[in-house]
Design a protein around this motif. Structure first.
Motif, PDB file in Angstrom:
ATOM      1  N   ARG A   9      11.535  -0.329  -4.033  1.00  0.00           N
ATOM      2  CA  ARG A   9      10.421  -1.105  -4.621  1.00  0.00           C
ATOM      3  C   ARG A   9       9.010  -0.733  -3.872  1.00  0.00           C
ATOM      4  O   ARG A   9       8.048  -0.615  -4.331  1.00  0.00           O
ATOM      5  N   ILE A  10       9.304  -0.540  -2.490  1.00  0.00           N
ATOM      6  CA  ILE A  10       8.229  -0.071  -1.561  1.00  0.00           C
ATOM      7  C   ILE A  10       7.892   1.291  -2.208  1.00  0.00           C
ATOM      8  O   ILE A  10       6.580   1.629  -2.120  1.00  0.00           O
ATOM      9  N   LEU A  11       8.792   2.307  -2.186  1.00  0.00           N
ATOM     10  CA  LEU A  11       8.592   3.747  -2.522  1.00  0.00           C
ATOM     11  C   LEU A  11       7.976   3.561  -4.012  1.00  0.00           C
ATOM     12  O   LEU A  11       6.988   4.622  -4.143  1.00  0.00           O
ATOM     13  N   ALA A  12       8.240   2.888  -4.786  1.00  0.00           N
ATOM     14  CA  ALA A  12       7.567   2.646  -6.214  1.00  0.00           C
ATOM     15  C   ALA A  12       6.141   2.313  -5.932  1.00  0.00           C
ATOM     16  O   ALA A  12       5.186   2.931  -6.551  1.00  0.00           O
ATOM     17  N   ALA A  13       6.027   1.603  -5.234  1.00  0.00           N
ATOM     18  CA  ALA A  13       4.609   0.969  -4.877  1.00  0.00           C
ATOM     19  C   ALA A  13       3.834   1.956  -4.440  1.00  0.00           C
ATOM     20  O   ALA A  13       2.522   1.920  -4.705  1.00  0.00           O
ATOM     21  N   VAL A  14       4.259   2.831  -3.616  1.00  0.00           N
ATOM     22  CA  VAL A  14       3.471   4.099  -3.183  1.00  0.00           C
ATOM     23  C   VAL A  14       3.163   4.986  -4.013  1.00  0.00           C
ATOM     24  O   VAL A  14       2.137   5.546  -4.132  1.00  0.00           O
ATOM     25  N   ARG A  15       4.178   5.179  -4.631  1.00  0.00           N
ATOM     26  CA  ARG A  15       4.046   6.366  -5.860  1.00  0.00           C
ATOM     27  C   ARG A  15       2.767   5.774  -6.979  1.00  0.00           C
ATOM     28  O   ARG A  15       2.338   6.761  -7.638  1.00  0.00           O
ATOM     29  N   ALA A  41       7.441  -1.784   5.172  1.00  0.00           N
ATOM     30  CA  ALA A  41       6.547  -0.658   4.558  1.00  0.00           C
ATOM     31  C   ALA A  41       6.449   0.428   5.178  1.00  0.00           C
ATOM     32  O   ALA A  41       6.530   1.635   4.958  1.00  0.00           O
ATOM     33  N   ALA A  42       6.006   0.200   6.518  1.00  0.00           N
ATOM     34  CA  ALA A  42       5.723   1.153   7.440  1.00  0.00           C
ATOM     35  C   ALA A  42       7.066   1.901   8.011  1.00  0.00           C
ATOM     36  O   ALA A  42       6.940   3.256   7.931  1.00  0.00           O
ATOM     37  N   ARG A  43       7.959   1.250   8.052  1.00  0.00           N
ATOM     38  CA  ARG A  43       9.400   1.717   8.625  1.00  0.00           C
ATOM     39  C   ARG A  43       9.932   2.702   7.336  1.00  0.00           C
ATOM     40  O   ARG A  43      10.391   3.664   7.705  1.00  0.00           O
ATOM     41  N   VAL A  44       9.899   2.147   6.150  1.00  0.00           N
ATOM     42  CA  VAL A  44      10.466   2.896   4.995  1.00  0.00           C
ATOM     43  C   VAL A  44       9.459   4.186   4.982  1.00  0.00           C
ATOM     44  O   VAL A  44      10.223   5.255   4.837  1.00  0.00           O
ATOM     45  N   LEU A  45       8.203   4.322   5.154  1.00  0.00           N
ATOM     46  CA  LEU A  45       7.524   5.386   5.100  1.00  0.00           C
ATOM     47  C   LEU A  45       8.030   6.494   6.183  1.00  0.00           C
ATOM     48  O   LEU A  45       7.933   7.566   5.958  1.00  0.00           O
ATOM     49  N   SER A  46       8.126   5.866   7.421  1.00  0.00           N
ATOM     50  CA  SER A  46       8.262   6.668   8.448  1.00  0.00           C
ATOM     51  C   SER A  46       9.719   7.279   8.468  1.00  0.00           C
ATOM     52  O   SER A  46       9.939   8.335   9.129  1.00  0.00           O
ATOM     53  N   GLU A  47      10.498   6.890   7.867  1.00  0.00           N
ATOM     54  CA  GLU A  47      11.825   7.378   7.419  1.00  0.00           C
ATOM     55  C   GLU A  47      12.217   8.070   6.209  1.00  0.00           C
ATOM     56  O   GLU A  47      13.131   8.783   5.901  1.00  0.00           O
ATOM     57  N   ASN A  48      11.111   8.232   5.396  1.00  0.00           N
ATOM     58  CA  ASN A  48      11.315   9.000   4.158  1.00  0.00           C
ATOM     59  C   ASN A  48      11.170  10.317   4.040  1.00  0.00           C
ATOM     60  O   ASN A  48      10.372  10.958   5.144  1.00  0.00           O
ATOM     61  N   ALA A  49      11.911  11.138   3.570  1.00  0.00           N
ATOM     62  CA  ALA A  49      11.865  12.509   3.563  1.00  0.00           C
ATOM     63  C   ALA A  49      11.419  13.058   2.276  1.00  0.00           C
ATOM     64  O   ALA A  49      11.372  14.281   2.159  1.00  0.00           O
ATOM     65  N   ASP A  50      11.116  12.489   1.235  1.00  0.00           N
ATOM     66  CA  ASP A  50      10.637  12.759  -0.014  1.00  0.00           C
ATOM     67  C   ASP A  50       9.358  13.834  -0.063  1.00  0.00           C
ATOM     68  O   ASP A  50       8.382  12.884   0.331  1.00  0.00           O
ATOM     69  N   PRO A  51       9.266  15.095   0.141  1.00  0.00           N
ATOM     70  CA  PRO A  51       7.918  15.377  -0.043  1.00  0.00           C
ATOM     71  C   PRO A  51       6.854  15.211  -1.033  1.00  0.00           C
ATOM     72  O   PRO A  51       5.788  15.528  -0.943  1.00  0.00           O
ATOM     73  N   LYS A  52       7.371  14.678  -1.968  1.00  0.00           N
ATOM     74  CA  LYS A  52       6.326  14.621  -2.975  1.00  0.00           C
ATOM     75  C   LYS A  52       5.784  13.217  -2.894  1.00  0.00           C
ATOM     76  O   LYS A  52       4.858  12.648  -3.821  1.00  0.00           O
TER      77      LYS A  52
END
Length: 111
Positions: A9-15, A41-52
């Motif tokens: 859900r966090i990744l979808a909100a960022v997209r 949300a900050a932690r999810v983004l810091s751990e994300n590896a999706d370049p897109k």
């Protein structure tokens, strides 16, 4: 809600943040249905590896870049935002106010 669902859900909100727009970590969490979970949300983004993933559109609540000034992340985020037409001055976004809600993003602020 499972951690996996929260992350998705966090990744979808960022997209969903449009090009040239920004949102704070707290707003991302709220849009994901997780009010009060800005740190998640900050932690999810810091751990994300999706370049897109447009992670660069997420800022601190005061409009500043969260990375330490001069760091690689700081420079990259500034560069990506500027490439989208966003003004970044001394690590703070200028002239673009993060919308408080999707409705405000579409229709503008309430009178």
């Amino acid at each position: 809600m499972s951690d996996k669902t929260s992350i998705e859900r966090i990744l979808a909100a960022v997209r969903a943040i449009p090009r040239g727009q920004v949102a704070g970590y707290g707003e991302v969490a709220r849009r994901a249905g997780l009010p009060g979970r800005a740190r998640l949300a900050a932690r999810v983004l810091s751990e994300n590896a999706d370049p897109k993933l447009p992670w660069h559109r997420v800022l601190r609540s005061d409009g500043r870049i969260a990375f330490p000034e001069g760091s690689r992340g700081y420079r990259e985020q500034s560069q990506r935002l500027r490439a989208e037409g966003v003004s970044v001055v001394k690590g703070r976004v200028r002239g673009v106010k993060a919308a408080r809600s999707v409705e405000e993003l579409i229709w503008g602020p309430e009178d």
